[in-house]
Each structure stands twice: as C-alpha cells, then as structure tokens.
Motif scaffolding. Structure first.
Motif, PDB file in Angstrom:
ATOM      1  N   GLY A 292       0.898  -1.141   0.010  1.00  0.00           N
ATOM      2  CA  GLY A 292      -0.072  -0.014  -0.070  1.00  0.00           C
ATOM      3  C   GLY A 292       0.925   1.376   0.082  1.00  0.00           C
ATOM      4  O   GLY A 292       2.148   1.297  -0.250  1.00  0.00           O
ATOM      5  N   VAL A 293       0.174   2.172   0.326  1.00  0.00           N
ATOM      6  CA  VAL A 293       0.981   3.496   0.507  1.00  0.00           C
ATOM      7  C   VAL A 293       1.652   3.619   1.593  1.00  0.00           C
ATOM      8  O   VAL A 293       1.135   3.506   2.607  1.00  0.00           O
ATOM      9  CB  VAL A 293       0.133   4.793   0.157  1.00  0.00           C
ATOM     10  CG1 VAL A 293       0.729   6.109   0.552  1.00  0.00           C
ATOM     11  CG2 VAL A 293      -0.726   4.694  -1.004  1.00  0.00           C
ATOM     12  N   THR A 294       3.001   3.899   1.725  1.00  0.00           N
ATOM     13  CA  THR A 294       3.748   3.736   3.187  1.00  0.00           C
ATOM     14  C   THR A 294       4.118   5.372   3.244  1.00  0.00           C
ATOM     15  O   THR A 294       4.635   6.020   2.487  1.00  0.00           O
ATOM     16  CB  THR A 294       4.763   2.675   2.990  1.00  0.00           C
ATOM     17  OG1 THR A 294       5.671   3.197   1.705  1.00  0.00           O
ATOM     18  CG2 THR A 294       4.170   1.440   2.682  1.00  0.00           C
ATOM     19  N   GLN A 295       4.008   5.761   4.665  1.00  0.00           N
ATOM     20  CA  GLN A 295       4.501   6.951   4.839  1.00  0.00           C
ATOM     21  C   GLN A 295       5.671   6.688   6.012  1.00  0.00           C
ATOM     22  O   GLN A 295       5.512   6.026   7.048  1.00  0.00           O
ATOM     23  CB  GLN A 295       3.514   8.050   5.306  1.00  0.00           C
ATOM     24  CG  GLN A 295       2.485   8.194   4.386  1.00  0.00           C
ATOM     25  CD  GLN A 295       1.445   9.114   4.676  1.00  0.00           C
ATOM     26  OE1 GLN A 295       0.432   8.863   4.765  1.00  0.00           O
ATOM     27  NE2 GLN A 295       1.926  10.433   5.127  1.00  0.00           N
TER      28      GLN A 295
ATOM     29  N   ASP B 204       0.371   7.205 -10.945  1.00  0.00           N
ATOM     30  CA  ASP B 204       0.927   8.395 -11.447  1.00  0.00           C
ATOM     31  C   ASP B 204       0.518   9.442 -10.369  1.00  0.00           C
ATOM     32  O   ASP B 204       1.304  10.590 -10.357  1.00  0.00           O
ATOM     33  CB  ASP B 204       0.526   8.882 -12.866  1.00  0.00           C
ATOM     34  CG  ASP B 204       1.317   7.785 -13.805  1.00  0.00           C
ATOM     35  OD1 ASP B 204       0.617   7.661 -14.949  1.00  0.00           O
ATOM     36  OD2 ASP B 204       2.310   7.290 -13.411  1.00  0.00           O
ATOM     37  N   ASN B 205      -0.730   9.349  -9.926  1.00  0.00           N
ATOM     38  CA  ASN B 205      -1.260  10.466  -9.097  1.00  0.00           C
ATOM     39  C   ASN B 205      -0.863  10.411  -7.582  1.00  0.00           C
ATOM     40  O   ASN B 205      -1.095   9.324  -6.916  1.00  0.00           O
ATOM     41  CB  ASN B 205      -2.696  10.554  -9.116  1.00  0.00           C
ATOM     42  CG  ASN B 205      -3.067  11.038 -10.710  1.00  0.00           C
ATOM     43  OD1 ASN B 205      -3.265  12.129 -10.995  1.00  0.00           O
ATOM     44  ND2 ASN B 205      -3.316  10.119 -11.517  1.00  0.00           N
ATOM     45  N   LEU B 206      -0.299  11.349  -6.999  1.00  0.00           N
ATOM     46  CA  LEU B 206       0.030  11.359  -5.643  1.00  0.00           C
ATOM     47  C   LEU B 206      -0.596  12.521  -4.907  1.00  0.00           C
ATOM     48  O   LEU B 206      -0.314  13.888  -5.552  1.00  0.00           O
ATOM     49  CB  LEU B 206       1.361  11.251  -5.513  1.00  0.00           C
ATOM     50  CG  LEU B 206       2.056  11.254  -4.064  1.00  0.00           C
ATOM     51  CD1 LEU B 206       3.372  10.271  -4.039  1.00  0.00           C
ATOM     52  CD2 LEU B 206       2.130  12.498  -3.389  1.00  0.00           C
TER      53      LEU B 206
ATOM     54  N   ALA C 258      -1.660  10.252  -0.445  1.00  0.00           N
ATOM     55  CA  ALA C 258      -2.387   9.083  -0.962  1.00  0.00           C
ATOM     56  C   ALA C 258      -2.417   8.944  -2.456  1.00  0.00           C
ATOM     57  O   ALA C 258      -1.720   9.771  -3.134  1.00  0.00           O
ATOM     58  CB  ALA C 258      -4.082   9.505  -0.754  1.00  0.00           C
ATOM     59  N   SER C 259      -2.560   7.679  -3.021  1.00  0.00           N
ATOM     60  CA  SER C 259      -2.419   7.954  -4.388  1.00  0.00           C
ATOM     61  C   SER C 259      -3.202   6.864  -5.255  1.00  0.00           C
ATOM     62  O   SER C 259      -4.374   6.343  -4.748  1.00  0.00           O
ATOM     63  CB  SER C 259      -0.943   6.979  -4.532  1.00  0.00           C
ATOM     64  OG  SER C 259      -0.943   5.524  -4.265  1.00  0.00           O
ATOM     65  N   SER C 260      -3.409   7.187  -6.532  1.00  0.00           N
ATOM     66  CA  SER C 260      -4.295   6.524  -7.383  1.00  0.00           C
ATOM     67  C   SER C 260      -3.877   6.512  -8.879  1.00  0.00           C
ATOM     68  O   SER C 260      -2.763   7.247  -9.050  1.00  0.00           O
ATOM     69  CB  SER C 260      -5.635   7.368  -7.235  1.00  0.00           C
ATOM     70  OG  SER C 260      -5.326   8.627  -8.119  1.00  0.00           O
TER      71      SER C 260
ATOM     72  N   GLY D  48      -2.390   6.335   2.891  1.00  0.00           N
ATOM     73  CA  GLY D  48      -1.348   6.144   3.607  1.00  0.00           C
ATOM     74  C   GLY D  48      -1.769   6.120   5.106  1.00  0.00           C
ATOM     75  O   GLY D  48      -2.877   6.792   5.455  1.00  0.00           O
ATOM     76  N   ASN D  49      -0.858   5.574   6.097  1.00  0.00           N
ATOM     77  CA  ASN D  49      -1.271   5.757   7.556  1.00  0.00           C
ATOM     78  C   ASN D  49      -1.076   7.210   8.101  1.00  0.00           C
ATOM     79  O   ASN D  49      -1.535   7.307   9.247  1.00  0.00           O
ATOM     80  CB  ASN D  49      -0.770   4.561   8.404  1.00  0.00           C
ATOM     81  CG  ASN D  49      -1.172   3.274   8.109  1.00  0.00           C
ATOM     82  OD1 ASN D  49      -2.467   3.220   7.494  1.00  0.00           O
ATOM     83  ND2 ASN D  49      -0.360   2.124   8.158  1.00  0.00           N
ATOM     84  N   GLY D  50      -0.532   7.780   7.472  1.00  0.00           N
ATOM     85  CA  GLY D  50      -0.171   9.055   7.936  1.00  0.00           C
ATOM     86  C   GLY D  50       1.172   9.556   8.803  1.00  0.00           C
ATOM     87  O   GLY D  50       1.742   8.424   9.385  1.00  0.00           O
ATOM     88  N   THR D  51       1.484  10.643   9.049  1.00  0.00           N
ATOM     89  CA  THR D  51       2.662  10.875   9.703  1.00  0.00           C
ATOM     90  C   THR D  51       2.192  12.150  10.602  1.00  0.00           C
ATOM     91  O   THR D  51       1.570  12.886  10.441  1.00  0.00           O
ATOM     92  CB  THR D  51       3.832  11.714   8.956  1.00  0.00           C
ATOM     93  OG1 THR D  51       4.374  10.748   8.028  1.00  0.00           O
ATOM     94  CG2 THR D  51       4.881  12.294  10.034  1.00  0.00           C
TER      95      THR D  51
END
Lengths: 113, 118
Positions: B3-6, B30-32, B93-95, B110-113
């Motif tokens: 997944g999206v990692t932060q 491509d989208n972040l 986030a990404s898509s 992502g889970n956030g910072t």
C-alpha cells in the motif's frame, strides 16, 4: 463555503446493535459522496461511493443512503462488531478530481462488548 | 501489492526546526496527493502530483512547505521552519487516475505521519 457536517461527534453502542451516522453537506457542484472508515493510527479506507443518481449503496454490513435534494447522507451499520470501532468520515466531492474532496470531521464510534 | 507507505509515523520537533516527510505511493500510481488534518479539524487537501509535476498546489498553506516528487516515484514534504500550527497528521494518497469513479480508480491513503511541533 463548501462544508460537510457530521453527527453525532461520537457514539458508543453495544456489540450486535445497529447504528446510523448522519452527514449534511453544502458542497457545490456536487459530484459524489463517499464514506470512509479510519481506524486509529491508520489512513482512511473507502466504504462506499455514491453519485447523484444513487440513493443507496451497500458494502457488507454498511449501508449508505443519499438524498441529493436535501443534501443529506447516512451510514447505517448493522449488527455491529468490535472491529467497527473507528472514525467514520463523510467526504463530498465538488468535482471529479481528488483535490476537490471536502471532508467532514468524522464520527468516532466505539463498539463496546 | 504494497500500500501507500509513509515515513516517519511520528515526528516531534521544536519550533524553527526542519522536518521532511516521505511518501511511497503504490507502484505504478501516477497521481500522488498530500492532505493534512490539524487537531480537531477536517482533513484538507494540500497538493497533487501527476508523475513528477505539481498539478495543483492550491492547498499549500505557505512557502514554508515544499513538496517534491523526483523521478515521479516517492514524494517528500518538507516543512522549514516548522511552526506550532503545523502540528497535525499528514496523509499521503495515491491513485492511478485523478478521478474516482466511472472509469477512474480509488484513492488509497497511507497511515499518515503525526507531526508535533513544540
């Protein structure tokens, strides 16, 4: 001003019971409405997405409704489980792009055994 | 699929210091997007990358915030110098597509910072 308001702010229910969360919005133009579940320390996860023409959408024990005329939505959780304890966020999109998402502050749900 | 990692998950810094947050999107996305949630408030959009290009940075609060996405892969968000009001949770986030439905793709967070400025 585009806004999404959710109620209640927090809710405690017993395991196995049902509950309904409310969302009112003033977002224009309206594109779609989403409900997200956010567990503590995690990112939001999408539960349902509804467009203007849809008035009900289910995802397992989660059922979302949308009344585009009154600009209201609800999320109904059936037979709640301990794992349902989380924040539930209503998000309305003012367009098709993700940068146009308008987030509510969420309802914090605690399911008690 | 990862997944999206932060990184980091938490950061505590003093006012005036610099902090850099990192986001690794889902491979091939491509989208972040960067979003932020200040304590007690709703999540708000900060900016949007398409590959390495900034598509929309209308949500960036001021010039103390600098986002980059070199090579169109991971992204960094630097806050320099940090102020007390910068405290909050920063989500990435990404898509694949830039829109969510009817032929688009979902947005993965992502889970956030969690940033705390003291």
């Amino acid at each position: 001003k585009n806004q999404v308001e959710q109620s209640p702010q927090s809710l405690i229910i017993l395991e196995g019971k049902n509950c309904t969360l409310q969302c009112n919005y003033t977002v224009s133009p309206f594109s779609n409405l989403r409900w997200y579940k956010q567990d503590t320390g995690r990112g939001p996860v999408s539960l349902t997405i509804m467009t203007f023409s849809e008035n009900t959408k289910s995802n397992g024990r989660y059922t979302a409704t949308l009344d585009a005329d009154t600009k209201q939505s609800s999320l109904h959780i059936t037979a709640s489980q301990l794992s349902d304890s989380a924040s539930y966020i209503c998000v309305v999109s003012a367009g098709w792009d993700f940068q146009k998402l308008v987030f509510g502050t969420g309802t914090r749900l605690l399911v008690s055994p | 699929e990862a997944g999206v990692t932060q990184f980091p998950s938490h950061s505590v810094i003093e006012k005036g210091q610099t902090v850099t947050l990192r986001c690794d999107p889902i491979s091939g996305h491509d989208n972040l997007y960067w979003y932020r949630r200040v304590m007690g408030k709703e999540i708000k959009f900060l900016l949007h990358f398409v590959k390495e290009s900034k598509q929309d940075e209308s949500g960036m609060p001021n010039n103390r915030f600098l986002a980059e996405r070199t090579g169109g892969t991971y992204s960094t968000l630097k806050v320099q110098p940090a102020e007390l009001e910068d405290s909050g949770v920063y989500f990435c986030a990404s898509s694949q597509g830039s829109w969510g439905i009817k032929g688009g793709s979902p947005l993965h967070f992502g889970n956030g910072t969690r940033l705390t400025v003291t």
